[in-house]
Design an enzyme around this catalytic site. Structure first.
Site, PDB file in Angstrom:
ATOM      1  N   CYS A 142       0.809  -1.216   0.000  1.00 51.52           N
ATOM      2  CA  CYS A 142       0.000   0.000   0.000  1.00 51.52           C
ATOM      3  C   CYS A 142       0.848   1.274   0.000  1.00 51.52           C
ATOM      4  O   CYS A 142       1.512   1.565  -0.977  1.00 51.52           O
ATOM      5  CB  CYS A 142      -0.985  -0.035   1.168  1.00 51.52           C
ATOM      6  N   LYS A 163     -11.682   8.333  -0.097  1.00 49.07           N
ATOM      7  CA  LYS A 163     -10.871   7.176   0.247  1.00 49.07           C
ATOM      8  C   LYS A 163     -11.377   5.952  -0.503  1.00 49.07           C
ATOM      9  O   LYS A 163     -12.585   5.699  -0.559  1.00 49.07           O
ATOM     10  CB  LYS A 163     -10.936   6.926   1.757  1.00 49.07           C
ATOM     11  N   SER A 192      -7.485   0.086   0.961  1.00 51.88           N
ATOM     12  CA  SER A 192      -7.817   1.141   1.913  1.00 51.88           C
ATOM     13  C   SER A 192      -6.764   2.236   1.754  1.00 51.88           C
ATOM     14  O   SER A 192      -5.697   2.182   2.358  1.00 51.88           O
ATOM     15  CB  SER A 192      -7.809   0.596   3.339  1.00 51.88           C
ATOM     16  N   HIS A 235      -4.164  -4.473   0.528  1.00 50.55           N
ATOM     17  CA  HIS A 235      -3.852  -5.051   1.830  1.00 50.55           C
ATOM     18  C   HIS A 235      -4.250  -6.527   1.886  1.00 50.55           C
ATOM     19  O   HIS A 235      -5.240  -6.887   2.540  1.00 50.55           O
ATOM     20  CB  HIS A 235      -4.579  -4.284   2.936  1.00 50.55           C
ATOM     21  N   GLU A 237      -3.036  -8.679   3.632  1.00 46.17           N
ATOM     22  CA  GLU A 237      -2.858  -9.159   5.005  1.00 46.17           C
ATOM     23  C   GLU A 237      -4.047  -8.857   5.904  1.00 46.17           C
ATOM     24  O   GLU A 237      -4.148  -9.407   7.014  1.00 46.17           O
ATOM     25  CB  GLU A 237      -1.592  -8.531   5.610  1.00 46.17           C
ATOM     26  N   ARG A 249     -13.943   3.749  13.134  1.00 45.97           N
ATOM     27  CA  ARG A 249     -12.993   4.697  13.722  1.00 45.97           C
ATOM     28  C   ARG A 249     -13.155   6.065  13.074  1.00 45.97           C
ATOM     29  O   ARG A 249     -13.191   7.094  13.760  1.00 45.97           O
ATOM     30  CB  ARG A 249     -11.567   4.183  13.505  1.00 45.97           C
TER      31      ARG A 249
END
Length: 314
Positions: A142, A163, A192, A235, A237, A249
């Site tokens: 990323c 985003k 992301s 991502h 992972e 969040r």
């Protein structure tokens, strides 16, 4: 085969509960095996969560992996205790003279900050330059992928209006290449980020090859033609709840984030998300570690200068 980690690393208990084969330093010391030495530069705020995610993928490979954790500076982290950082992380000066089979550099929450304005930009550039002589193969994730493409090839990202968050469909652009062995023609992967690379610039660059892409999320896996650097724009992972945690969040901080695409059941944040990328993530890391690290690295890491990059089978 197991991934070797420090005896008391918090990730160990989580991975063992998931039947991921991990081995303590004490047990590994009694085995006469040449493990793959992998360094992880962890730039994410929640160090323990990211450690666990990456070790989960490394622990699913058929190779024994010996992991060192690296930090970019010794400043106190808001999300990880100083005791954890001092006990399990190394400073760059402690590894500068060493060689490694593989290096993983994580993403970072810096998508809207100009590279030169990042407080540790000079350190990142130094580590990237060091890796080109001291590491057989580097996996950039990323933000780190964007940063490395900028530093190594002068290719800059472009900021997005919103985003890009969600799970997107990707397709292979090459059929016969070791990194993609076992991949389906189409697969899902999470993203992301606040920026993306111009895919045409990547395709036009003579030292790079775009291996997989998405109509909605752009380039995903980009490999240098000498196979030393793998840039992954998303991502693989991430665990199932990560995008959900990020979304709530941001809501809690008064932002107005878009709901992550193709993630929650029926696109409803009140329902549980669906993880549909675990298989691809494990295969990606397994192929990288096998074909681009294990098959190329010297048995004696002091002989790193003898590595001869091979051409991809395209």
């Amino acid at each position: 085969m197991p991934v070797k980690i420090p005896d008391d690393l918090p990730a160990a208990e989580i991975l063992e509960s998931e039947n991921i084969f991990v081995m303590s330093e004490t047990r590994a010391a009694n085995q006469d095996i040449r493990p793959m030495k992998v360094l992880i530069l962890n730039l994410m705020p929640n160090k323990i969560e990211t450690e666990t995610q990456l070790l989960r993928l490394l622990g699913n490979t058929p190779l024994q992996v010996d992991v060192d954790l690296l930090r970019i500076h010794d400043k106190e982290s808001r999300h990880t205790s100083i005791d954890h950082m001092n006990n399990f992380y190394r400073d760059f000066e402690a590894v500068r003279q060493k060689n490694y089979d593989g290096l993983i550099i994580t993403g970072a929450p810096l998508g809207q900050v100009e590279f030169e304005d990042v407080s540790y930009w000079d350190h990142i550039r130094e580590i990237i330059d060091w890796s080109q002589q001291h590491v057989t193969s580097v996996l950039f994730l990323c933000w780190a992928a964007h940063a490395a493409l900028y530093h190594l090839y002068g290719l800059n990202r472009k900021l997005l209006k919103e985003k890009r968050s969600g799970v997107f469909l990707h397709k292979r652009t090459h059929q016969h290449i070791p990194l993609l062995r076992g991949f389906d023609d189409e697969f899902l992967a999470p993203h992301s980020r606040f920026a993306e690379m111009d895919i045409q610039q990547l395709k036009d660059h003579p030292a790079l090859q775009v291996l997989t892409e998405s109509d909605d999320a752009g380039a995903y896996m980009v490999l240098s033609t000498n196979n030393r650097n793998l840039f992954v724009m998303g991502h693989p992972e991430y665990q199932k709840s990560t995008l959900k945690d990020e979304y709530f969040r941001d809501l809690g901080e008064g932002l107005q984030p878009e709901i992550p695409q193709n993630y929650f059941r029926h696109n409803d944040p009140g329902l549980e998300p669906v993880a549909r990328w675990y298989g691809h993530g494990s295969l990606l890391v397994s192929n990288w570690l096998n074909y681009y690290v294990y098959q190329l690295t010297p048995y004696n890491l002091d002989d790193m200068s003898g590595i001869t990059p091979w051409e991809s089978e395209i």
